[in-house]
Design a protein around this motif. Structure first.
Motif, short mmCIF file in Angstrom:
data_model
loop_
_atom_site.label_atom_id
_atom_site.label_comp_id
_atom_site.label_asym_id
_atom_site.label_seq_id
_atom_site.Cartn_x
_atom_site.Cartn_y
_atom_site.Cartn_z
N ARG A 1 3.85 1.55 -1.28
CA ARG A 1 4.42 1.70 -2.63
C ARG A 1 3.40 2.35 -3.55
O ARG A 1 3.72 3.27 -4.32
CB ARG A 1 4.84 0.34 -3.17
N ARG A 2 2.17 1.87 -3.50
CA ARG A 2 1.13 2.43 -4.37
C ARG A 2 0.84 3.89 -4.04
O ARG A 2 0.46 4.67 -4.91
CB ARG A 2 -0.15 1.60 -4.27
N GLU B 1 0.83 -1.20 0.00
CA GLU B 1 0.00 0.00 0.00
C GLU B 1 0.87 1.26 0.00
O GLU B 1 0.53 2.26 -0.67
CB GLU B 1 -0.92 0.01 1.23
#
Length: 426
Positions: free
Chosen positions: A126-127, A124
Motif C-alpha cells: 500500500r505504501r 508495504e
C-alpha cells in the motif's frame, strides 16, 4: 443407492451442512437403508482410515507452521528475499512470491501462508502505491503455492488415499511449484514496468548479508525439512517431528518471539485444527469406501473406455471437473472423494500416479482462490481486511496464469517427474 450417494449429499450441501456431516450422513443412510452390511462397518472404517503412519505428519507440519507464523519468521523471510530482489521494478511483488514459496516449504498450508505473509507485505505494498486489487489478488492467489511446494498436507492425504509414496510426491511437486512461482514473478515484473510501480530500495552485498544473518534460522527450516527427506535421513512424518522441534527452538530460544506459555497455546490451537482436518478425512474415507464397494469407480472407468476418448481428452475432462469441484470443496475433502474415481481413470489413460497427484493438487490449489468458496479469499477478507470485490478482481489475472501452468504440468509430465529423477535418483 443413487439417492444416498448422489442426491442426499447435494441436498445437504445446498442446505448448508458442514462437509464432514454431509458425508457421514450419506454413508450412514446408505449402510442402514440400502446395504446388507453391519453398521459396525461404519465405525471400523472411520477409525481405520486414520490408522495411517503418513497422516501423523499433518499435526506436525500444522504445529511447525503455526509456530513460525506467530513469530517474526515471516518478516525475516521477506527481508531476506527483498534484499535479494533489490531495486528492480515490482521488487515488493516479486518478494511476495519468493517469500510465499519459502514459507510454504515450512507450513504446507495455503491459508496460513496467505495470512502470515500477507500481514507483512500488504502494508508495504500500500505504501509503495500498488493498486489494491492487484496486491489483494497477488497475496490471495500466490498462497496456493504453499500446497504445491513440499511439504504439502494435501499431498500427504493423496498419498494415503491413492497408496502413493509421499517422498515421490514431494519430489514431483518441486518443479511445478517453482514453475508457477516463476510465472507469477514474471507477470508481476511486467505489470510493474507497464504501470510504473515504485522500485525497491537499492540492495548491496552488505545489506543482503545483514538480512541473511537475521533470517538464517528462518531460512534453515525448509532446507532441514526437505534436505532430510531427499537425503534419506528421515521420512516425511519424521521430518514433521523435526520441524516441530526446530520451530519451537527457533521461535522460543533463538528469536524469543514466544514464551513457553504461548508455545503451549499454539499447540492447543494446532490440535484443534488437526481435529477438524482428521474428522473430514475420516468421514470422506467412509464415503470413498462406499463408492469403491459399490463398484462406482469400475463403472465410471468402463463408461469412459466405451467413449474411446484419447488420453489428452480424458485429462482435459478431469481438469475441468477438478476445477469446478475445487470451487466448492476444500482440497482434503475433494482428494478423498475423487481419488477412488479418478485414479483408476488416470491409470487407464497411462498417467503415472505421482504425476496425477500433482495435477490433482494444482487443480485444487487453484480452487483455494476461486469464487465462491475459495478458502484463501475468506482468509484475505477477514484476516487481511480486504474487500471481496477487490479480491475477486485482483485474482482473475493470476487465475489465468495458474491455468497456463496447469496445462503445462498436465501435458508435460517431465516437469513433475524430473524432480523424482533428480532428488530421489529414480
Amino acid at each position: 443407492m443413487t439417492f444416498a450417494l448422489g442426491v442426499l449429499p447435494v441436498l445437504l450441501l445446498a442446505l448448508g451442512f458442514p462437509v464432514f456431516l454431509v458425508l457421514l450422513t450419506a454413508a450412514a443412510v446408505a449402510l442402514t437403508m440400502f446395504m446388507d452390511v453391519p453398521l459396525a462397518a461404519l465405525h471400523q472404517t472411520l477409525y481405520g482410515s486414520l490408522d495411517a503412519y503418513s497422516l501423523l505428519a499433518i499435526p506436525f507440519f500444522i504445529y511447525a507452521g503455526e509456530l513460525m507464523g506467530r513469530g517474526s519468521v515471516a518478516r525475516r523471510l521477506v527481508a531476506v528475499v527483498q534484499a535479494g530482489a533489490g531495486n528492480m521494478r515490482g521488487s515488493l511483488g516479486v518478494t511476495t512470491v519468493g517469500a510465499t514459496a519459502v514459507f510454504g516449504a515450512i507450513s504446507g498450508s495455503s491459508a496460513a501462508t496467505v495470512a502470515t505473509i500477507g500481514r507483512v507485505v500488504l502494508p508495504e505494498m500500500r505504501r509503495a502505491g500498488y493498486p489494491v486489487p492487484f496486491s489483494a489478488g497477488l497475496v490471495t492467489s500466490v498462497g496456493a503455492i504453499g500446497v504445491i511446494i513440499p511439504p504439502s498436507i494435501p499431498m500427504i492425504v493423496y498419498g494415503a488415499a491413492a497408496q502413493e509414496s509421499v517422498p515421490r510426491l514431494y519430489a514431483a511437486g518441486v518443479f511445478p511449484g517453482l514453475l508457477i512461482a516463476a510465472m507469477l514473478a514474471l507477470y508481476v515484473y511486467v505489470q510493474a514496468r507497464l504501470q510504473g510501480f515504485a522500485p525497491g530500495e537499492p540492495s548491496t552485498l552488505r545489506n543482503f548479508m545483514v538480512a541473511m544473518k537475521k533470517g538464517v534460522w528462518a531460512m534453515g527450516a525448509p532446507f532441514i525439512i526437505l534436505g532430510g527427506i531427499y537425503g534419506g535421513v528421515f521420512s516425511p512424518t519424521e521430518a514433521g517431528g523435526v520441524a516441530c522441534v526446530y520451530s519451537a527452538l527457533v521461535t522460543r530460544i533463538v528469536y524469543r518471539d514466544l514464551s513457553w506459555r504461548q508455545v503451549l497455546k499454539v499447540a492447543e490451537a494446532s490440535a484443534a485444527l488437526t481435529a477438524q482436518i482428521l474428522i473430514i478425512i475420516a468421514c470422506a474415507s467412509v464415503f470413498s469406501w462406499l463408492l469403491t464397494v459399490n463398484q462406482v469407480p469400475v463403472m465410471v472407468v468402463g463408461w469412459l473406455q466405451g467413449l474411446e476418448l484419447s488420453s489428452w481428452m480424458i485429462l482435459l475432462a478431469m481438469n475441468v471437473l477438478l476445477l469446478v469441484v475445487g470451487c466448492f470443496f476444500d482440497p482434503l475433502s475433494a482428494i478423498l472423494l475423487l481419488s477412488p474415481l479418478l485414479v483408476p481413470i488416470a491409470q487407464a489413460a497411462g498417467v503415472d500416479g505421482v504425476h496425477f497427484g500433482i495435477i490433482l493438487t494444482v487443480n485444487l490449489a487453484i480452487g483455494l482462490f476461486t469464487p465462491p468458496f475459495g478458502l484463501n479469499i475468506f482468509v484475505a477478507q477477514s484476516v487481511l481486511k480486504q474487500s471481496l470485490g477487490d479480491i475477486y478482481r485482483g485474482t482473475m489475472p493470476f487465475f489465468l496464469i495458474y491455468l497456463v501452468a496447469l496445462g503445462l504440468i498436465t501435458y508435460i509430465p517431465q516437469i513433475s517427474m524430473l524432480g523424482v529423477q533428480l532428488l530421489l535418483r529414480q
